[in-house]
Design a protein around this motif. Sequence first.
Motif, PDB file in Angstrom:
ATOM      1  N   SER A  74       6.042  32.470 -95.281  1.00  0.00           N
ATOM      2  CA  SER A  74       6.966  33.470 -95.716  1.00  0.00           C
ATOM      3  C   SER A  74       7.683  32.885 -96.720  1.00  0.00           C
ATOM      4  O   SER A  74       8.525  33.579 -97.918  1.00  0.00           O
ATOM      5  CB  SER A  74       7.616  33.925 -94.455  1.00  0.00           C
ATOM      6  OG  SER A  74       8.856  34.947 -95.206  1.00  0.00           O
ATOM      7  N   GLY A  75       8.506  31.709 -96.453  1.00  0.00           N
ATOM      8  CA  GLY A  75       9.561  30.874 -97.286  1.00  0.00           C
ATOM      9  C   GLY A  75       8.761  30.493 -98.696  1.00  0.00           C
ATOM     10  O   GLY A  75       9.295  30.750 -99.790  1.00  0.00           O
ATOM     11  N   TRP A  76       7.532  30.086 -98.424  1.00  0.00           N
ATOM     12  CA  TRP A  76       6.574  29.736 -99.773  1.00  0.00           C
ATOM     13  C   TRP A  76       6.338  31.006-100.758  1.00  0.00           C
ATOM     14  O   TRP A  76       6.775  30.758-101.856  1.00  0.00           O
ATOM     15  CB  TRP A  76       5.515  28.989 -99.389  1.00  0.00           C
ATOM     16  CG  TRP A  76       4.868  28.704-100.619  1.00  0.00           C
ATOM     17  CD1 TRP A  76       5.008  27.542-101.470  1.00  0.00           C
ATOM     18  CD2 TRP A  76       3.679  29.270-101.281  1.00  0.00           C
ATOM     19  NE1 TRP A  76       4.139  27.371-102.415  1.00  0.00           N
ATOM     20  CE2 TRP A  76       3.394  28.540-102.508  1.00  0.00           C
ATOM     21  CE3 TRP A  76       3.078  30.566-101.301  1.00  0.00           C
ATOM     22  CZ2 TRP A  76       2.292  29.047-103.274  1.00  0.00           C
ATOM     23  CZ3 TRP A  76       2.085  30.837-102.143  1.00  0.00           C
ATOM     24  CH2 TRP A  76       1.665  30.160-102.976  1.00  0.00           C
ATOM     25  N   LEU A  77       6.050  31.928-100.117  1.00  0.00           N
ATOM     26  CA  LEU A  77       5.701  33.268-101.054  1.00  0.00           C
ATOM     27  C   LEU A  77       7.249  33.780-101.544  1.00  0.00           C
ATOM     28  O   LEU A  77       7.108  34.053-102.799  1.00  0.00           O
ATOM     29  CB  LEU A  77       5.253  34.387 -99.900  1.00  0.00           C
ATOM     30  CG  LEU A  77       3.974  34.019 -99.301  1.00  0.00           C
ATOM     31  CD1 LEU A  77       3.624  35.334 -98.322  1.00  0.00           C
ATOM     32  CD2 LEU A  77       2.919  34.323-100.851  1.00  0.00           C
ATOM     33  N   LEU A  78       8.164  33.783-100.821  1.00  0.00           N
ATOM     34  CA  LEU A  78       9.341  34.342-101.623  1.00  0.00           C
ATOM     35  C   LEU A  78       9.970  33.282-102.219  1.00  0.00           C
ATOM     36  O   LEU A  78      10.506  33.642-103.496  1.00  0.00           O
ATOM     37  CB  LEU A  78      10.664  34.146-100.322  1.00  0.00           C
ATOM     38  CG  LEU A  78      10.544  35.323 -99.374  1.00  0.00           C
ATOM     39  CD1 LEU A  78      11.482  35.381 -98.324  1.00  0.00           C
ATOM     40  CD2 LEU A  78      10.651  36.863 -99.854  1.00  0.00           C
ATOM     41  N   GLN A 125       7.926  31.842-104.515  1.00  0.00           N
ATOM     42  CA  GLN A 125       7.040  32.191-105.610  1.00  0.00           C
ATOM     43  C   GLN A 125       7.427  33.416-106.203  1.00  0.00           C
ATOM     44  O   GLN A 125       6.791  33.998-107.203  1.00  0.00           O
ATOM     45  CB  GLN A 125       5.676  32.256-105.383  1.00  0.00           C
ATOM     46  CG  GLN A 125       5.234  30.972-104.504  1.00  0.00           C
ATOM     47  CD  GLN A 125       5.361  29.698-105.406  1.00  0.00           C
ATOM     48  OE1 GLN A 125       4.848  29.671-106.435  1.00  0.00           O
ATOM     49  NE2 GLN A 125       6.013  28.639-104.871  1.00  0.00           N
ATOM     50  N   GLY A 126       8.402  34.004-105.608  1.00  0.00           N
ATOM     51  CA  GLY A 126       8.850  35.516-106.241  1.00  0.00           C
ATOM     52  C   GLY A 126       8.082  36.586-105.682  1.00  0.00           C
ATOM     53  O   GLY A 126       8.131  37.821-105.966  1.00  0.00           O
ATOM     54  N   LYS A 169      -2.283  33.919-108.006  1.00  0.00           N
ATOM     55  CA  LYS A 169      -2.114  32.291-107.499  1.00  0.00           C
ATOM     56  C   LYS A 169      -3.117  32.003-106.217  1.00  0.00           C
ATOM     57  O   LYS A 169      -3.097  32.743-105.443  1.00  0.00           O
ATOM     58  CB  LYS A 169      -0.839  32.062-107.337  1.00  0.00           C
ATOM     59  CG  LYS A 169      -0.603  30.675-107.075  1.00  0.00           C
ATOM     60  CD  LYS A 169       0.997  30.061-106.918  1.00  0.00           C
ATOM     61  CE  LYS A 169       1.374  28.867-106.894  1.00  0.00           C
ATOM     62  NZ  LYS A 169       0.702  27.887-108.173  1.00  0.00           N
ATOM     63  N   VAL A 170      -3.936  31.060-106.480  1.00  0.00           N
ATOM     64  CA  VAL A 170      -4.772  30.975-105.396  1.00  0.00           C
ATOM     65  C   VAL A 170      -4.316  29.557-104.410  1.00  0.00           C
ATOM     66  O   VAL A 170      -3.526  28.731-104.823  1.00  0.00           O
ATOM     67  CB  VAL A 170      -6.079  30.233-105.985  1.00  0.00           C
ATOM     68  CG1 VAL A 170      -7.041  29.769-104.879  1.00  0.00           C
ATOM     69  CG2 VAL A 170      -6.782  31.412-106.889  1.00  0.00           C
ATOM     70  N   VAL A 206       1.713  24.206 -99.361  1.00  0.00           N
ATOM     71  CA  VAL A 206       2.320  25.463 -98.924  1.00  0.00           C
ATOM     72  C   VAL A 206       3.284  25.352 -97.796  1.00  0.00           C
ATOM     73  O   VAL A 206       4.477  25.783 -97.938  1.00  0.00           O
ATOM     74  CB  VAL A 206       1.459  26.683 -98.929  1.00  0.00           C
ATOM     75  CG1 VAL A 206       2.132  28.046 -98.183  1.00  0.00           C
ATOM     76  CG2 VAL A 206       0.709  27.069-100.071  1.00  0.00           C
ATOM     77  N   LEU A 207       2.956  25.014 -96.692  1.00  0.00           N
ATOM     78  CA  LEU A 207       3.755  24.699 -95.737  1.00  0.00           C
ATOM     79  C   LEU A 207       4.764  23.711 -95.964  1.00  0.00           C
ATOM     80  O   LEU A 207       5.875  23.888 -95.349  1.00  0.00           O
ATOM     81  CB  LEU A 207       2.739  24.176 -94.337  1.00  0.00           C
ATOM     82  CG  LEU A 207       1.620  25.169 -93.985  1.00  0.00           C
ATOM     83  CD1 LEU A 207       0.903  24.739 -92.752  1.00  0.00           C
ATOM     84  CD2 LEU A 207       2.430  26.392 -93.724  1.00  0.00           C
ATOM     85  N   ALA A 208       4.298  22.595 -96.496  1.00  0.00           N
ATOM     86  CA  ALA A 208       5.393  21.628 -96.845  1.00  0.00           C
ATOM     87  C   ALA A 208       6.649  22.091 -97.732  1.00  0.00           C
ATOM     88  O   ALA A 208       7.538  21.864 -97.472  1.00  0.00           O
ATOM     89  CB  ALA A 208       4.933  20.567 -97.668  1.00  0.00           C
ATOM     90  N   GLU A 209       6.227  22.846 -98.702  1.00  0.00           N
ATOM     91  CA  GLU A 209       7.285  23.456 -99.617  1.00  0.00           C
ATOM     92  C   GLU A 209       7.948  24.559 -99.106  1.00  0.00           C
ATOM     93  O   GLU A 209       9.214  24.967 -99.015  1.00  0.00           O
ATOM     94  CB  GLU A 209       6.352  23.956-100.898  1.00  0.00           C
ATOM     95  CG  GLU A 209       5.595  22.799-101.745  1.00  0.00           C
ATOM     96  CD  GLU A 209       5.177  23.456-103.151  1.00  0.00           C
ATOM     97  OE1 GLU A 209       5.473  24.486-103.283  1.00  0.00           O
ATOM     98  OE2 GLU A 209       4.378  22.754-103.409  1.00  0.00           O
TER      99      GLU A 209
END
Length: 576
Positions: free
Chosen positions: A76-80, A82-83, A164-165, A206-209
């Motif tokens: 969720s945090g990564w998606l947010l 990325q906008g 984005k993949v 993704v999880l790390a970011e």
Amino acid sequence: MATEEGSGENTDIFAARPWVKSYPAGVPKNVDDDAIPTLADLIRDIFERHAGKPAMESFGVRMTYRDVARTADAVSGWLLQQGVGKGDRVALMMPNVMAYVPTLFGTLLAGAVAVGVNPLYTARELVHVLRDSGATVLFVLENFGATVEAALADIESSGGTKPKVVVVSAGDLLGLKGRLIDFVARHVKKIVPASSLPGAIRFAAVLAEGAGAPGARPEIAPSDMAFLQYTGGTTGVAKGAMLTHRNVAANILQSEIWLKTSLQDKPNPVTVSALPLYHIFALLASALVMSRFGACQILIANPRDIKGLVKTLKKRRFNVILVINTLARALLNNPDFRRLDFSGLRLSVAGGMAVQSRVADEWKAATGRPLIEGYGLSETSPVVCLNRADIADFTGAIGYPLPSTEISIRDEAGNVVRAGQKGELCVRGPQVMAGYWRRPDETAKVMTHDGFFRTGDVATMDAHGLVTLVDRLKDMILVSGFNVYPNEVEDVIAAHPAVAEVAVVGRRDEKSGEAVVAYVVSKPDTEVDEAALREHCRKSLTAYKVPREVHFIEAIPKSNVGKILRKDLRLLADGG
């Protein structure tokens, strides 16, 4: 569709909701409309109530609900970051691997819309879903990277915007064992074809970011869209059903209160998640309803590997299993399945397609538990009807409408028919979709003037509210003006001891309009010919229902979920 006399009379039978009197004790006739939460609230509640319990198991490795929560928050945090947020579409193109559920939950917590994608899609089919949905992010298992590469090249060449993949592996979230699984998949079994996806990011990154990402979570309303659930495409081009948070949350509550007495003494039931989670049946029942019960899902990435599936089931005593008719039959054809320990089995729930009576009888004999058949569609989030969980034997019916669900059965003129008469099953309730994505014309076609969704299925309802499915309206075969329902013919043919599988369709015919054609897969080491099967049918079917032709084939074409693709067989029957 032919109807019987007097179909316009006694129209108050459905308004009286007779099914409510047949509900199990303690099941209310309605869910509390004001208490229906958003899926984000529901997911948070699941995390808090079951934090320390095992949530999922894959290749022998488990994650607790606390682990799932931590991973979902990172997604969720990564998606947010990325906008990507409220209302944006996120596609999930994965089988049942460990990363699926946390990615799904993370998508919903970010306020984005989850788009389930069949990982076995061709590039052409994937292009359709990506273009139609406008997905901005695509999570894909690396095994299907080559398909994504071809699809993105097509989108780019036509001037479209590529998502984005994020590349996921089967070993993600499985620790050291996961690295071994990935090595074997890539270098020993070689089931990960080479692909080039410039700009793609790995799931681990993704999880790390996303871990500990700052920023407020979006405010989500029950009316916001949660899923863009594409119809199976078994009868035509797939359309996206818009399912809101309220639609799906309502169906979770409806299903939960219906099943809770069967699992009330199981604080952490074990459920077999063999049906793919991108499909609406498994999505609702396994990922969401079973999570409400604090269940541990045994994730099966490849349900077509029956031998491997049974081997997994030998290691874990399970309490709940979800099947469709074809999966149940395949399991029953495996001798080792029949030797499993079924002492802990509480619920065998069947949906997705009609269950054949022979399969149901063999299932009860093998497991000691009846198949509890239900009915639903992508457009209804999905469950509409379900048999009581306390039945002793398979009923052959699809059960009773769930709480807060109204049905009516109508003829082709829209008139409500009498109890016991055939007509199109129409549904109204909080689980009915908001409409088809960007297709108001298609939405208008399936909604009645009084707000009922037209399912396209033919059904009957008795005086007690028990609903029986007859067949798909589009699959019905019209022979010289007489209605022939493929399910009925298939049920008869499937009872022949030499038949492993069967599918029935209609083909064009100059004299009768349509002719009944059967496609049969024979059991190994058995002998049966067309004449013998036709004679078998004559004993149970009136003449116009007996197949004009019987073709023996090696395999029945099916979707990845296991649904028979009758449209493919119709093309074959018509010489296409």
